[in-house]
Design a protein around this motif. Structure first.
Motif, short mmCIF file in Angstrom:
data_model
loop_
_atom_site.label_atom_id
_atom_site.label_comp_id
_atom_site.label_asym_id
_atom_site.label_seq_id
_atom_site.Cartn_x
_atom_site.Cartn_y
_atom_site.Cartn_z
N GLU A 46 -0.66 -10.14 1.57
CA GLU A 46 -1.02 -11.14 0.56
C GLU A 46 -2.28 -10.63 -0.10
N ARG A 47 -2.31 -10.61 -1.44
CA ARG A 47 -3.41 -10.00 -2.17
C ARG A 47 -4.78 -10.56 -1.73
N LYS A 48 -4.93 -11.87 -1.71
CA LYS A 48 -6.23 -12.47 -1.35
C LYS A 48 -6.67 -12.05 0.04
N ALA A 49 -5.74 -12.04 0.98
CA ALA A 49 -6.09 -11.71 2.36
C ALA A 49 -6.52 -10.26 2.51
N ILE A 50 -5.81 -9.33 1.88
CA ILE A 50 -6.16 -7.92 2.04
C ILE A 50 -7.46 -7.59 1.29
N LEU A 51 -7.71 -8.26 0.16
CA LEU A 51 -8.98 -8.01 -0.55
C LEU A 51 -10.16 -8.50 0.27
N ARG A 52 -10.01 -9.63 0.95
CA ARG A 52 -11.06 -10.11 1.86
C ARG A 52 -11.29 -9.10 2.98
N TRP A 53 -10.19 -8.58 3.53
CA TRP A 53 -10.29 -7.57 4.59
C TRP A 53 -11.03 -6.33 4.09
N LEU A 54 -10.65 -5.89 2.89
CA LEU A 54 -11.26 -4.66 2.36
C LEU A 54 -12.73 -4.87 1.99
N LEU A 88 -14.74 -6.17 4.01
CA LEU A 88 -15.39 -5.94 5.30
C LEU A 88 -15.10 -4.55 5.88
N GLU A 89 -13.88 -4.08 5.66
CA GLU A 89 -13.43 -2.80 6.22
C GLU A 89 -12.88 -1.92 5.10
N ASP A 90 -12.80 -0.60 5.34
CA ASP A 90 -12.21 0.30 4.36
C ASP A 90 -10.98 1.00 4.92
N VAL A 91 -10.33 0.35 5.87
CA VAL A 91 -9.13 0.90 6.49
C VAL A 91 -8.04 -0.18 6.48
N SER A 92 -6.79 0.27 6.65
CA SER A 92 -5.65 -0.65 6.74
C SER A 92 -5.74 -1.43 8.05
N PRO A 93 -5.49 -2.73 8.00
CA PRO A 93 -5.51 -3.50 9.25
C PRO A 93 -4.32 -3.17 10.16
N LEU A 94 -3.29 -2.55 9.61
CA LEU A 94 -2.11 -2.23 10.41
C LEU A 94 -2.16 -0.81 10.99
N SER A 95 -2.47 0.16 10.13
CA SER A 95 -2.41 1.56 10.58
C SER A 95 -3.79 2.15 10.88
N ARG A 96 -4.82 1.52 10.43
CA ARG A 96 -6.21 1.98 10.56
C ARG A 96 -6.47 3.24 9.74
N ASN A 97 -5.60 3.59 8.84
CA ASN A 97 -5.82 4.70 7.92
C ASN A 97 -6.68 4.21 6.77
N PRO A 98 -7.40 5.09 6.09
CA PRO A 98 -8.25 4.67 4.96
C PRO A 98 -7.44 3.94 3.90
N LEU A 99 -8.04 2.87 3.35
CA LEU A 99 -7.35 2.04 2.34
C LEU A 99 -8.39 1.49 1.38
N SER A 100 -8.05 1.55 0.09
CA SER A 100 -8.91 1.00 -0.95
C SER A 100 -8.09 0.00 -1.77
N TYR A 101 -8.78 -0.91 -2.44
CA TYR A 101 -8.07 -1.87 -3.27
C TYR A 101 -7.33 -1.18 -4.41
N HIS A 102 -7.75 0.07 -4.75
CA HIS A 102 -7.05 0.84 -5.79
C HIS A 102 -5.68 1.31 -5.31
N ASP A 103 -5.47 1.31 -4.00
CA ASP A 103 -4.19 1.76 -3.43
C ASP A 103 -3.14 0.64 -3.43
N LEU A 104 -3.51 -0.52 -3.80
CA LEU A 104 -2.60 -1.67 -3.74
C LEU A 104 -1.89 -1.89 -5.08
N VAL A 105 -0.58 -2.13 -5.03
CA VAL A 105 0.21 -2.43 -6.24
C VAL A 105 1.07 -3.65 -5.93
N ASP A 119 0.85 -1.21 0.00
CA ASP A 119 0.00 0.00 0.00
C ASP A 119 0.88 1.25 0.00
N ARG A 120 0.25 2.45 0.02
CA ARG A 120 0.98 3.71 -0.03
C ARG A 120 1.88 3.91 1.18
#
Length: 149
Positions: free
Chosen positions: A14-22, A24-41, A7-8
Motif C-alpha cells: 500500500e503506497r502510504k504504508a511503504i512510504l512511511r516505512w521508507l 524510517l528505513e531504506d530497505v524492503s520490509p520483505l527482502s531487506r534489499n535496498p529500496l527507494s521510493y523511486h523504485d515504486l510504480v 517494487d522491482r
C-alpha cells in the motif's frame, strides 16, 4: 488496499504504508534489499482487481438488499390480502361473497349462461327445435311415409 504499488522485486505494498516505512528505513520490509521510493510504480493489475471486487461486492449487496425488499413487499401484500379476506369473510357471514355480493352475482350469471347453452344445444340457429338424433319424429304422427291409410 487503496493505492497498491510494486517494487522491482515484484512485491506489492500500500503506497502510504511503504512510504512511511521508507521514511524510517531504506530497505524492503520483505527482502531487506535496498529500496527507494523511486523504485515504486503503481500496480495496475492489483488496483483493477480490487476495483472489480469492490464493484461486485457493491452489486451483490444491493441485489441482496433489493431482493430482501421485494420479499418484504410480497409478504406485506400477502398479509394485507389475508386480512382483507378475513374481514370480507366476517362481513359476509363466512361466505366467499364480496361486500356487494358481486361474486354471487357472477356465479349466477355463469349458471344462466350454462342453462342457456344446454337449452340452445337442441335448437337450430333460428331457434327451432332440432329433430331428434334417432331420426324419428317426436310429434306422434309417425314416420310420414303414408303406408297406413
Amino acid at each position: 488496499m487503496v493505492d497498491p504499488v510494486i517494487d522491482r522485486e515484484g512485491n506489492t505494498y500500500e503506497r502510504k504504508a511503504i512510504l512511511r516505512w521508507l521514511d524510517l528505513e531504506d530497505v524492503s520490509p520483505l527482502s531487506r534489499n535496498p529500496l527507494s521510493y523511486h523504485d515504486l510504480v503503481p500496480n495496475r493489475a492489483v488496483k483493477d482487481g480490487i476495483e472489480k471486487a469492490r464493484r461486485e461486492a457493491w452489486f451483490q449487496y444491493h441485489r441482496k438488499k433489493d431482493e430482501e425488499e421485494e420479499d418484504e413487499e410480497r409478504e406485506r401484500k400477502e398479509r394485507e390480502r389475508r386480512e382483507r379476506k378475513k374481514k370480507g369473510d366476517k362481513r359476509s357471514g363466512g361466505g366467499s361473497r364480496d361486500k356487494d355480493g358481486s361474486r354471487d352475482k357472477e356465479r349466477e350469471r355463469e349458471r344462466d349462461r350454462d342453462d342457456n347453452k344446454e337449452r340452445d344445444k337442441d335448437r337450430d340457429k333460428d331457434g327451432r327445435k332440432k329433430p331428434s338424433r334417432s331420426g324419428k319424429d317426436n310429434s306422434g304422427s309417425g314416420s310420414g311415409s303414408g303406408s297406413g291409410s
